[in-house]
Design a protein around this motif. Sequence first.
Motif, PDB file in Angstrom:
ATOM      1  N   ASN A 207      37.240  50.622  40.375  1.00 50.03           N
ATOM      2  CA  ASN A 207      37.432  50.112  39.323  1.00 50.03           C
ATOM      3  C   ASN A 207      35.889  48.721  39.805  1.00 50.03           C
ATOM      4  O   ASN A 207      35.400  48.358  38.624  1.00 50.03           O
ATOM      5  CB  ASN A 207      38.870  48.922  38.982  1.00 50.03           C
TER       6      ASN A 207
ATOM      7  N   LYS B 110      42.259  41.622  41.314  1.00 50.61           N
ATOM      8  CA  LYS B 110      40.927  41.765  42.272  1.00 50.61           C
ATOM      9  C   LYS B 110      40.352  42.484  42.350  1.00 50.61           C
ATOM     10  O   LYS B 110      39.142  41.772  42.715  1.00 50.61           O
ATOM     11  CB  LYS B 110      42.351  42.478  43.575  1.00 50.61           C
ATOM     12  N   SER B 111      40.025  43.527  40.994  1.00 48.74           N
ATOM     13  CA  SER B 111      38.714  43.596  41.238  1.00 48.74           C
ATOM     14  C   SER B 111      37.393  42.530  40.236  1.00 48.74           C
ATOM     15  O   SER B 111      36.450  42.753  40.706  1.00 48.74           O
ATOM     16  CB  SER B 111      38.471  45.024  40.606  1.00 48.74           C
TER      17      SER B 111
ATOM     18  N   ASP C  93      39.290  50.818  46.864  1.00 51.44           N
ATOM     19  CA  ASP C  93      40.705  51.730  46.422  1.00 51.44           C
ATOM     20  C   ASP C  93      39.564  52.919  44.999  1.00 51.44           C
ATOM     21  O   ASP C  93      38.751  52.584  44.421  1.00 51.44           O
ATOM     22  CB  ASP C  93      40.496  50.019  44.877  1.00 51.44           C
TER      23      ASP C  93
ATOM     24  N   ASP D 121      37.252  44.813  48.317  1.00 56.05           N
ATOM     25  CA  ASP D 121      38.132  44.813  47.309  1.00 56.05           C
ATOM     26  C   ASP D 121      39.544  46.270  47.533  1.00 56.05           C
ATOM     27  O   ASP D 121      39.064  46.887  47.772  1.00 56.05           O
ATOM     28  CB  ASP D 121      37.473  45.552  45.805  1.00 56.05           C
TER      29      ASP D 121
HETATM   30 MG   LIG Z   1      41.426  46.988  41.292  1.00 58.55          MG
END
Ligand SMILES: [Mg+2]
Length: 299
Positions: A45, A16-17, A41, A157
């Motif tokens: 990250n 995802k990141s 998050d 994110d």
């Molecule tokens: Mg992530």
Amino acid sequence: MAFFTAIANRKGGVGKSTITVMLAHALAVWGGKRVLILDLDSQCNTSLILLGGQGWNEARKAERSIADYFFDLFDGNNAKPKDYLVHGAGDVAGANGKAPTISLLPGSLLLEDVQGELYLRQAKQSTDPDIVASRVRGRIEMLLRKFEGSYDVVLLDCPPGLSFAALAALSIADRVVVPFRPDYVSELAVDRIALIIEDKRNQDDLDAVAIEDRRYVCLANYVRDNGRDRLLIEEIGLKHPVLETQLPMRDGIANAFDFIGGNRQTIEAKYGNAIDDLKKLYDEIAPLLADEDAKVAAQ
Ligand SMILES: [Mg+2]
Ligand SMILES: Nc1ncnc2c1ncn2[C@@H]1O[C@H](COP(=O)(O)OP(=O)(O)OP(=O)(O)O)[C@@H](O)[C@H]1O
């Protein structure tokens, strides 16, 4: 009005990141878009990829983070959302050698505490947990929407779980990109998040929504060139919209996780042997992230 795109999956470690940052670079450098990333998050990250450890610490000291933003606004401070952003994020240069327009609301280790605090405050006003949860999500949606002005695309994110912030992001997103690994556990995770995104109770209700009308699109990551992966991706494609572009496991993608201090590099240098993958992804996804019909449908 910005186009809100959430990058989400309940499953951790699916990219995802990484994909959030890849999209930001491609949209800003190749598409000339003004991109804002909201790091939802608490692992932070995306913030670390875009600012490096030192840059992220400086942002924290300057109280530019999502937790500062939420705390201040809950407290009724008249702070402006833009005061919490870091501009010129990332280590990539545009065609003119300058920083592309990528801004970031840095993540915070305290994000869970902030959400807990907001929950407690709302719980004083109602004893019904459903009402409290929906109010908390509603407040967070409102705070995220405030970033609408000045940007073409806002990328959210999401964390791997279903925090209030993640649910708020899924609710306000015009489009959701769902990265997945071609394995059975991921297939289940995609099935589950699809229900949440489309607000359906079960697979039968979801099946009633035509695949081309869904608000989300899945992206296969870490794809190996073998029959097993192909079969799983095909299987997921029978139930969900899946991009034709598939991202293989590449050093160029893994290395892009590291922030390179000093001079900015070209996007080609940053992504190395994955640059063609990124181009293909960008060509396919860019029209989906500027789709006015999708935007209207999500509202
Ligand atoms: Mg992530
Ligand atoms: N296609 C790829 N090829 C090689 N490495 C990859 C690829 N995609 C992601 N990675 C690596 O896998 C790791 C996990 O990726 P990432 O942090 O983006 O996943 P995530 O879904 O955001 O995880 P989390 O759920 O913890 O937030 C990172 O080290 C990243 O560099």
